[in-house]
Design a protein around this motif. Structure first.
Motif, PDB file in Angstrom:
ATOM      1  N   ASN A  61       0.713  -1.451   0.159  1.00  0.00           N
ATOM      2  CA  ASN A  61       0.229  -0.550  -0.210  1.00  0.00           C
ATOM      3  C   ASN A  61       0.866   1.307   0.140  1.00  0.00           C
ATOM      4  N   LEU A  62       0.890   1.879  -1.515  1.00  0.00           N
ATOM      5  CA  LEU A  62       1.936   3.295  -1.308  1.00  0.00           C
ATOM      6  C   LEU A  62       1.062   4.531  -0.385  1.00  0.00           C
ATOM      7  N   GLN A  63      -0.164   4.218   0.117  1.00  0.00           N
ATOM      8  CA  GLN A  63      -0.691   5.333   0.977  1.00  0.00           C
ATOM      9  C   GLN A  63      -0.245   5.791   1.826  1.00  0.00           C
ATOM     10  N   ILE A  64       0.478   4.310   3.004  1.00  0.00           N
ATOM     11  CA  ILE A  64       1.322   4.275   4.313  1.00  0.00           C
ATOM     12  C   ILE A  64       1.974   5.574   4.474  1.00  0.00           C
ATOM     13  N   ASN A  65       2.278   6.331   5.952  1.00  0.00           N
ATOM     14  CA  ASN A  65       3.163   7.543   6.204  1.00  0.00           C
ATOM     15  C   ASN A  65       4.903   6.293   5.654  1.00  0.00           C
ATOM     16  N   ARG A  66       5.147   7.661   4.862  1.00  0.00           N
ATOM     17  CA  ARG A  66       7.139   6.817   4.330  1.00  0.00           C
ATOM     18  C   ARG A  66       7.452   6.747   5.554  1.00  0.00           C
ATOM     19  N   GLU A  67       7.511   8.006   6.869  1.00  0.00           N
ATOM     20  CA  GLU A  67       8.102   8.180   7.933  1.00  0.00           C
ATOM     21  C   GLU A  67       8.099   6.514   8.583  1.00  0.00           C
ATOM     22  N   LEU A  68       6.979   5.262   8.295  1.00  0.00           N
ATOM     23  CA  LEU A  68       6.718   4.240   8.753  1.00  0.00           C
ATOM     24  C   LEU A  68       7.470   2.745   8.350  1.00  0.00           C
ATOM     25  N   GLY A  69       8.009   2.183   9.133  1.00  0.00           N
ATOM     26  CA  GLY A  69       9.010   1.337   9.038  1.00  0.00           C
ATOM     27  C   GLY A  69       8.229   0.153   8.745  1.00  0.00           C
ATOM     28  N   THR A  70       9.799  -1.208   8.722  1.00  0.00           N
ATOM     29  CA  THR A  70       9.199  -2.319   8.517  1.00  0.00           C
ATOM     30  C   THR A  70       7.802  -2.571   9.547  1.00  0.00           C
ATOM     31  N   ARG A  71       8.510  -3.085  10.604  1.00  0.00           N
ATOM     32  CA  ARG A  71       7.315  -3.205  11.417  1.00  0.00           C
ATOM     33  C   ARG A  71       5.589  -2.495  11.379  1.00  0.00           C
ATOM     34  N   HIS A  72       5.334  -1.322  11.036  1.00  0.00           N
ATOM     35  CA  HIS A  72       4.412  -1.001  10.392  1.00  0.00           C
ATOM     36  C   HIS A  72       4.543  -1.713   8.900  1.00  0.00           C
ATOM     37  N   ARG A  73       4.400  -1.444   7.882  1.00  0.00           N
ATOM     38  CA  ARG A  73       4.476  -2.479   7.116  1.00  0.00           C
ATOM     39  C   ARG A  73       3.406  -3.920   6.792  1.00  0.00           C
ATOM     40  N   ALA A  74       4.427  -4.365   7.871  1.00  0.00           N
ATOM     41  CA  ALA A  74       4.233  -5.745   7.956  1.00  0.00           C
ATOM     42  C   ALA A  74       2.847  -6.601   9.019  1.00  0.00           C
ATOM     43  N   GLY A  75       2.564  -4.947  10.057  1.00  0.00           N
ATOM     44  CA  GLY A  75       1.038  -5.359  10.561  1.00  0.00           C
ATOM     45  C   GLY A  75       0.764  -4.699   9.822  1.00  0.00           C
ATOM     46  N   VAL A  76      -0.067  -3.910   8.516  1.00  0.00           N
ATOM     47  CA  VAL A  76      -0.907  -3.433   7.710  1.00  0.00           C
ATOM     48  C   VAL A  76      -0.867  -5.034   6.543  1.00  0.00           C
ATOM     49  N   GLY A  77       0.290  -5.401   6.476  1.00  0.00           N
ATOM     50  CA  GLY A  77       0.459  -6.316   6.175  1.00  0.00           C
ATOM     51  C   GLY A  77      -0.552  -7.662   5.733  1.00  0.00           C
ATOM     52  N   MET A  78       0.014  -7.934   7.156  1.00  0.00           N
ATOM     53  CA  MET A  78      -0.271  -8.771   8.085  1.00  0.00           C
ATOM     54  C   MET A  78      -2.334  -8.471   7.685  1.00  0.00           C
ATOM     55  N   SER A  79      -2.667  -7.572   8.493  1.00  0.00           N
ATOM     56  CA  SER A  79      -4.295  -7.610   8.344  1.00  0.00           C
ATOM     57  C   SER A  79      -4.806  -7.660   6.679  1.00  0.00           C
ATOM     58  N   GLU A  80      -3.878  -7.195   6.167  1.00  0.00           N
ATOM     59  CA  GLU A  80      -4.558  -6.833   4.602  1.00  0.00           C
ATOM     60  C   GLU A  80      -4.627  -8.340   4.265  1.00  0.00           C
TER      61      GLU A  80
END
Length: 292
Positions: free
Chosen positions: A212-231
């Motif tokens: 998801n490219l709409q996630i804030n770029r300041e957020l790191g891998t941990r947040h991207r992994a969390g969102v990916g798991m919930s998707e």
């Protein structure tokens, strides 16, 4: 004018005489249910934005047809001719999540339409309340220590492939245990913890990253992994930022931030212990109903 009404009446009579009241009504109801299901599937998710993009393409195709734009019309027609395949590719995460939920028998289907919660008896409620309190206590400890955490709370979608990427624990939840696992020198801290059936089931697990490219770029891998798991599942994912100590919660691809210990515990209880209908009822009315 008389001819118009006569033709209209003939059309109505033809429709009524050819209409098969049982099969055609059932057909219409099934289509309505499918449309309702699709709306629930894409609502408040990344798929909603994709649907808007598809509508834009449809408007462009209509404009190309009306203005006789041959090249544009040809390209858009090629897209829509393979529309089913394109939709499957675009909405693969949402379709997978819906099919996984539907696979949990009748109860799984009811959960798709908001009919049931993840918890069905008093023993499960007690176990989940213990897990929720332990999670809230753990993130408070980690927040104060500025240590990161990634806690996946499994609901109806089983996460076997994720569990197998880590280490099995199968322990009763407690704030101290959960915080200790994420201590930055502990061997299992670099990964996600899985909570299954209200117990700490596994740790050190690897999660899929969101695209998801709409996630804030300041957020790191941990947040991207969390969102990916919930998707890719109906799991709730609690995230504690190592840099800022901010507590976040990912659910159905949506990232909610700036929780406290109290608000996190309340939100987890609502999403794990309550049905969707119960969430829409004001708190004072739920309390009154339980007292009665």
């Amino acid at each position: 004018m008389g001819e118009f009404f006569a033709n209209a009446w003939n059309d109505i009579v033809m429709f009524l005489t050819s209409y098969r009241w049982l099969t055609d009504t059932l057909d219409i109801l099934l289509v309505a249910v499918m449309i309702y299901f699709i709306i629930r599937l894409v609502r408040d998710s990344r798929a909603e934005q994709l649907m808007k993009g598809i509508l834009v393409l449809a408007v462009m195709y209509l404009a190309a047809y009306l203005l006789d734009l041959t090249t544009v019309g040809y390209l858009l027609k090629a897209i829509f001719d393979n529309g089913l395949l394109v939709l499957v590719v675009i909405f693969q995460p949402e379709i997978r999540r819906a099919l996984e939920q539907a696979g949990h028998s009748r109860k799984g289907i009811l959960r798709i339409f908001g009919g049931l919660s993840s918890v069905e008896n008093s023993a499960q409620v007690e176990q989940w309340e213990k897990a929720i309190d332990a999670t809230a206590a753990a993130v408070e400890i980690l927040q104060k220590q500025k240590m990161g955490a990634l806690i996946v709370i499994e609901r109806t979608t089983r996460l076997g492939e994720i569990v197998h990427s880590g280490t099995l624990i199968e322990a009763e939840p407690s704030g101290e245990l959960m915080a200790n696992i994420f201590y930055n020198k502990a061997p299992l801290h670099d990964g996600a913890m899985i909570i299954r059936d209200g117990k700490v089931y596994a740790a050190g697990c690897i999660l899929p990253l969101t695209d998801n490219l709409q996630i804030n770029r300041e957020l790191g891998t941990r947040h991207r992994a969390g969102v990916g798991m919930s998707e890719n599942s109906d799991a709730l994912v609690v995230i504690v930022s190592e840099e800022t100590g901010t507590i976040s919660l990912a659910d159905s691809g949506e990232l909610m931030r700036n929780f406290t210990k109290e608000t996190l515990a309340k939100t987890l209880a609502e999403r794990i212990l309550w049905t969707e209908q119960e969430r829409k009822v004001p708190t004072w009315r739920r309390r009154k109903g339980s007292q009665e």
